[in-house]
Design a protein around this motif. Sequence first.
Motif, PDB file in Angstrom:
ATOM      1  N   LEU A 128       4.802 -48.706  19.703  1.00 37.14           N
ATOM      2  CA  LEU A 128       5.588 -48.685  20.951  1.00 37.14           C
ATOM      3  C   LEU A 128       5.625 -50.073  21.588  1.00 37.14           C
ATOM      4  N   HIS A 129       4.523 -50.801  21.502  1.00 36.88           N
ATOM      5  CA  HIS A 129       4.541 -52.189  21.985  1.00 36.88           C
ATOM      6  C   HIS A 129       5.559 -53.018  21.203  1.00 36.88           C
ATOM      7  N   LEU A 130       5.635 -52.808  19.890  1.00 37.80           N
ATOM      8  CA  LEU A 130       6.601 -53.546  19.079  1.00 37.80           C
ATOM      9  C   LEU A 130       8.035 -53.220  19.473  1.00 37.80           C
ATOM     10  N   ASP A 134       5.354 -51.182  27.362  1.00 40.69           N
ATOM     11  CA  ASP A 134       4.136 -51.828  27.815  1.00 40.69           C
ATOM     12  C   ASP A 134       3.501 -50.988  28.905  1.00 40.69           C
ATOM     13  N   HIS A 135       2.340 -51.414  29.362  1.00 44.72           N
ATOM     14  CA  HIS A 135       1.624 -50.680  30.407  1.00 44.72           C
ATOM     15  C   HIS A 135       1.035 -51.637  31.435  1.00 44.72           C
ATOM     16  N   GLU A 139       3.710 -47.740  36.743  1.00 41.73           N
ATOM     17  CA  GLU A 139       4.887 -46.967  36.334  1.00 41.73           C
ATOM     18  C   GLU A 139       5.110 -47.071  34.823  1.00 41.73           C
ATOM     19  N   ASP A 140       4.984 -48.293  34.287  1.00 44.92           N
ATOM     20  CA  ASP A 140       5.128 -48.487  32.844  1.00 44.92           C
ATOM     21  C   ASP A 140       4.033 -47.748  32.084  1.00 44.92           C
ATOM     22  N   GLU A 141       2.820 -47.800  32.611  1.00 44.01           N
ATOM     23  CA  GLU A 141       1.709 -47.114  31.952  1.00 44.01           C
ATOM     24  C   GLU A 141       1.941 -45.599  31.932  1.00 44.01           C
ATOM     25  N   GLN A 142       2.421 -45.060  33.042  1.00 45.42           N
ATOM     26  CA  GLN A 142       2.699 -43.627  33.112  1.00 45.42           C
ATOM     27  C   GLN A 142       3.791 -43.241  32.103  1.00 45.42           C
ATOM     28  N   ALA A 146       3.093 -40.882  28.799  1.00 39.08           N
ATOM     29  CA  ALA A 146       3.866 -39.649  28.642  1.00 39.08           C
ATOM     30  C   ALA A 146       4.615 -39.646  27.311  1.00 39.08           C
ATOM     31  N   LEU A 147       5.188 -40.779  26.952  1.00 39.06           N
ATOM     32  CA  LEU A 147       5.924 -40.894  25.699  1.00 39.06           C
ATOM     33  C   LEU A 147       4.993 -40.703  24.499  1.00 39.06           C
TER      34      LEU A 147
END
Length: 160
Positions: A128-130, A134-135, A139-142, A146-147
């Motif tokens: 997912l990082h690729l 990101d987290h 908000e990005d971490e959430q 979830a994904l």
Amino acid sequence: MTIYFTNVGCVRFTIKKLLQGALKYLNQPVNDIEMSLSIVSPEEIKRLNNEYRNLDQVTDVLSFPSVDNPKRETFNLSQVSQDNINPETGKLNIGDVIICLERAKEQASEYNHSLKRELCFLALHGALHLLGYDHITPEDEQQMTALQDEILNKMRITRN
């Protein structure tokens, strides 16, 4: 999707199936993407973490994206730099994921699930990082958490 595995062992098939499922779920061109995934020692991941992130510590997973995709768009091979296309395969190389086996074992025990599940989680997290996730912000971490949960559940890779 082509994955170049280094020292991954018996979970190769499961990880490949998971990452192919993730790409499909995210509407990415599954057959046109490649990446590498390596399993390394604590010493090696610490060296890489120090060299590339200036953190002199062991971590569980590192990702090295080769394509910038901050909007997490579907990759279109006709619109990406030819520098990222592998001339031998014609596929878009999205980068490298490196997992520390010892940390994965520790975390599997800590979270009370199998090593296979932990390796799949770390491989997905790195992939997912690729793809541009990101987290950094809450908000990005959430969203990323979830994904990850959605994809792992959809692929039936549970904590049991």
